[in-house]
Design a protein around this motif. Structure first.
Motif, PDB file in Angstrom:
ATOM      1  N   ALA A 140       0.829  -1.214   0.000  1.00  0.00           N
ATOM      2  CA  ALA A 140       0.000   0.000   0.000  1.00  0.00           C
ATOM      3  C   ALA A 140       0.860   1.259   0.000  1.00  0.00           C
ATOM      4  O   ALA A 140       0.599   2.211  -0.754  1.00  0.00           O
ATOM      5  CB  ALA A 140      -0.930  -0.011   1.210  1.00  0.00           C
ATOM      6  N   LEU A 141       1.900   1.297   0.841  1.00  0.00           N
ATOM      7  CA  LEU A 141       2.769   2.473   0.909  1.00  0.00           C
ATOM      8  C   LEU A 141       3.580   2.645  -0.361  1.00  0.00           C
ATOM      9  O   LEU A 141       3.821   3.772  -0.818  1.00  0.00           O
ATOM     10  CB  LEU A 141       3.703   2.361   2.122  1.00  0.00           C
ATOM     11  CG  LEU A 141       3.044   2.501   3.495  1.00  0.00           C
ATOM     12  CD1 LEU A 141       4.055   2.243   4.605  1.00  0.00           C
ATOM     13  CD2 LEU A 141       2.410   3.876   3.668  1.00  0.00           C
ATOM     14  N   ASP A 142       3.992   1.533  -0.956  1.00  0.00           N
ATOM     15  CA  ASP A 142       4.734   1.583  -2.222  1.00  0.00           C
ATOM     16  C   ASP A 142       3.859   2.166  -3.331  1.00  0.00           C
ATOM     17  O   ASP A 142       4.297   3.022  -4.102  1.00  0.00           O
ATOM     18  CB  ASP A 142       5.213   0.179  -2.594  1.00  0.00           C
ATOM     19  CG  ASP A 142       6.114   0.188  -3.822  1.00  0.00           C
ATOM     20  OD1 ASP A 142       7.167   0.843  -3.778  1.00  0.00           O
ATOM     21  OD2 ASP A 142       5.749  -0.450  -4.832  1.00  0.00           O
ATOM     22  N   LEU A 143       2.610   1.728  -3.382  1.00  0.00           N
ATOM     23  CA  LEU A 143       1.684   2.239  -4.395  1.00  0.00           C
ATOM     24  C   LEU A 143       1.332   3.706  -4.143  1.00  0.00           C
ATOM     25  O   LEU A 143       0.994   4.444  -5.075  1.00  0.00           O
ATOM     26  CB  LEU A 143       0.401   1.401  -4.406  1.00  0.00           C
ATOM     27  CG  LEU A 143       0.537  -0.050  -4.891  1.00  0.00           C
ATOM     28  CD1 LEU A 143      -0.773  -0.802  -4.719  1.00  0.00           C
ATOM     29  CD2 LEU A 143       0.989  -0.082  -6.359  1.00  0.00           C
ATOM     30  N   ALA A 144       1.425   4.137  -2.879  1.00  0.00           N
ATOM     31  CA  ALA A 144       1.095   5.525  -2.532  1.00  0.00           C
ATOM     32  C   ALA A 144       2.238   6.489  -2.835  1.00  0.00           C
ATOM     33  O   ALA A 144       2.078   7.706  -2.676  1.00  0.00           O
ATOM     34  CB  ALA A 144       0.717   5.616  -1.058  1.00  0.00           C
ATOM     35  N   GLY A 145       3.393   5.960  -3.240  1.00  0.00           N
ATOM     36  CA  GLY A 145       4.479   6.837  -3.653  1.00  0.00           C
ATOM     37  C   GLY A 145       5.769   6.725  -2.871  1.00  0.00           C
ATOM     38  O   GLY A 145       6.763   7.380  -3.201  1.00  0.00           O
ATOM     39  N   MET A 146       5.793   5.916  -1.819  1.00  0.00           N
ATOM     40  CA  MET A 146       7.042   5.703  -1.087  1.00  0.00           C
ATOM     41  C   MET A 146       7.978   4.826  -1.895  1.00  0.00           C
ATOM     42  O   MET A 146       7.529   3.964  -2.669  1.00  0.00           O
ATOM     43  CB  MET A 146       6.772   5.015   0.252  1.00  0.00           C
ATOM     44  CG  MET A 146       6.388   5.924   1.393  1.00  0.00           C
ATOM     45  SD  MET A 146       6.457   5.005   2.962  1.00  0.00           S
ATOM     46  CE  MET A 146       5.916   6.253   4.115  1.00  0.00           C
ATOM     47  N   SER A 147       9.284   5.014  -1.708  1.00  0.00           N
ATOM     48  CA  SER A 147      10.243   4.064  -2.279  1.00  0.00           C
ATOM     49  C   SER A 147      10.081   2.740  -1.536  1.00  0.00           C
ATOM     50  O   SER A 147       9.523   2.707  -0.430  1.00  0.00           O
ATOM     51  CB  SER A 147      11.671   4.582  -2.116  1.00  0.00           C
ATOM     52  OG  SER A 147      12.035   4.600  -0.739  1.00  0.00           O
TER      53      SER A 147
END
Length: 476
Positions: free
Chosen positions: A192-199
């Protein structure tokens, strides 16, 4: 006290800890960073563990041995886990403070410039928080064979909450289920965090801190560094999930899908969290003149973060008005649910103390009243109520005593009080010099040692550690 049994078990756990250090070693290899800090740490920890395992004992553990093993495991993990930090020029006390904060999922930090450290060291910092979140001993029970009754005693000594929440007849199977749930939910958060823009690196390290209710970030500005409401809402959801009882998830998936809503503690946890978030939204909108969206965004994030004892900060709440800060301060004394990775006294204790007080109030009017206190439609035994009341008394006394000592060391009263509850409740940031955008580096060395003990005592729910300092424990 069977010292041989304690040392042998501690040795096996140190061997396990040495193997966990292989993970940040691989991260260092990937980012072409120095390998020496982790190679040396692995060798020292492994050697210490192997030497202790040579001490054999055929006597079965009793409750005293279990308490000693659990308490000394967390202290040893903080000490040996601190070795990589020494290679960055960090003092021994500061290094132990950082790793005790990590393993206990506290999130308080002495690091002045987080971003100046190597990626592998910051990964280790978040990873030991994740390991400590579900419990080092629970992992130990899940992996090592043939613990039997001793495993149950260890589980009870480490498990957060007034009662043991058993999912399977064998405690080893319960430990495996809890860790499996923990890993699966962590994986969902990383995606979820990766898809939200985090590396991917940031997604993994922040997931470790979030699922453990630990609060470590790889940035000086914390979550504010991302400037993303979407990331904040994702973290809020998973902080809320981590602050609930993991055993309920298993029951909701495999037994009854409505189990979460039927659980009295979970309903109370949700009600308190949303209630405080709603109040804080109104205060921020009225007093701080934020937009309604930003008022809700900051309120729901910070109340969830502080109540679950995660300690993430999406803004500098140290700059808020007193009316806003008092709401944040209040939830520090509640905490997450029993069986969660959250810190604090736990919602179930808060709820049962209120029920007990209500019953005593009615007994003033009706002296002959016989009315059992019920939780989830079951009567709560008097010995459990007595244990909860004594826990609350000791918890408050430790908070007051450590805050008083910090004040005597020259720390201002607000910083002392909030540093004390932030470490005892495994919350992370406080106010003033230990605020969300500051750190604990300015505290005197003795003050840091006091707070290291606070984190240790708070994570193991007071009794497991404090009992070691009684003469009866060693001589009875």
């Amino acid at each position: 006290m069977n010292n041989k049994a304690v040392f042998n078990a501690l040795g096996r756990i140190l061997v396990l800890l040495a193997f966990t250090m292989l993970v940040p070693l691989l991260v260092a290899l990937y980012y072409h960073e120095p390998l020496k800090p982790f190679i040396v740490s692995i060798l020292i920890t492994l050697l210490a563990g192997l030497l202790l395992t040579r001490i054999k004992s055929s006597v079965e553990w009793q409750q005293k041995e279990a308490l000693a093993i659990v308490a000394l495991t967390w202290l040893s993990a903080a000490i040996f886990g601190a070795i990589p930090f020494l290679f960055e020029g960090i003092s021994f006390i500061d290094a132990v403070f950082e790793t005790m904060s990590g393993f206990t999922s506290t999130g308080s930090s002495i690091l002045v410039d987080i971003e100046a450290l190597s990626r592998s060291l910051l990964f280790w910092r978040s990873f030991n928080s994740w390991l400590g979140g579900m419990g080092i001993i629970v992992l130990f029970i899940a992996i090592l064979p043939k613990l039997g009754v001793a495993g149950r005693q260890l589980f009870r000594a480490e498990a957060p909450g007034p009662t043991e929440d058993k999912l399977k007849p064998r405690i080893k199977d319960t430990a495996k289920i809890l860790w499996a749930l923990y890993i699966v939910i962590s994986a969902f958060e990383i995606v979820a965090l990766d898809l939200a823009g985090m590396s991917l690196y940031d997604a993994v390290t922040h997931t470790f801190a979030c699922m453990a209710c630990g609060g470590f970030s790889t940035y000086n500005a914390g979550i504010e560094a991302f400037h993303s409401p979407l990331i904040e809402f994702i973290l809020t959801f998973f902080m809320f999930a981590a602050g609930a009882n993991f055993a309920l998830y298993y029951r909701a998936i495999f037994i009854d899908k409505n189990f979460l809503l039927k659980d009295e503690e979970f309903r109370t946890y949700t009600f308190i969290l949303l209630g405080f978030a709603g109040l804080l939204t109104l205060v921020l909108y009225k007093d701080m003149e934020f937009s309604l969206f930003n008022s809700f965004r900051y309120a729901i994030f910070q109340i969830t973060s502080i109540m679950t004892a995660t300690g993430f900060a999406s803004t500098d709440f140290n700059q808020w008005t007193d009316s806003a800060k008092v709401l944040v301060f209040a939830v520090m004394f509640i905490g997450g649910c029993a069986g969660s990775t959250g810190g604090g006294p736990k919602v179930v204790r808060f709820l049962l103390v209120l029920k007990y007080a209500r019953r005593e109030l009615f007994k003033v009017i009706h002296p002959r009243l016989i009315k059992p206190i019920k939780f989830n439609n079951k009567a709560v035994p008097d010995d459990v109520l007595q244990s909860i009341l004594s826990f609350i008394v000791i918890y408050i006394l430790v908070f007051i005593f450590s805050a008083m000592l910090l004040t005597l060391l020259g720390v201002d009263m607000v910083s002392s009080a909030t540093a004390s509850i932030a470490t005892l409740g495994n919350i992370g940031p406080g106010f003033n010099v230990v605020g969300p955008m500051a750190n604990f580096a300015s505290l005197p060395p003795l003050g840091k040692i006091i707070l290291i003990n606070n984190m240790w005592v708070g994570r193991l729910e007071v009794y497991t550690v404090l009992v070691l300092f009684t003469s009866d424990f060693w001589h009875s």
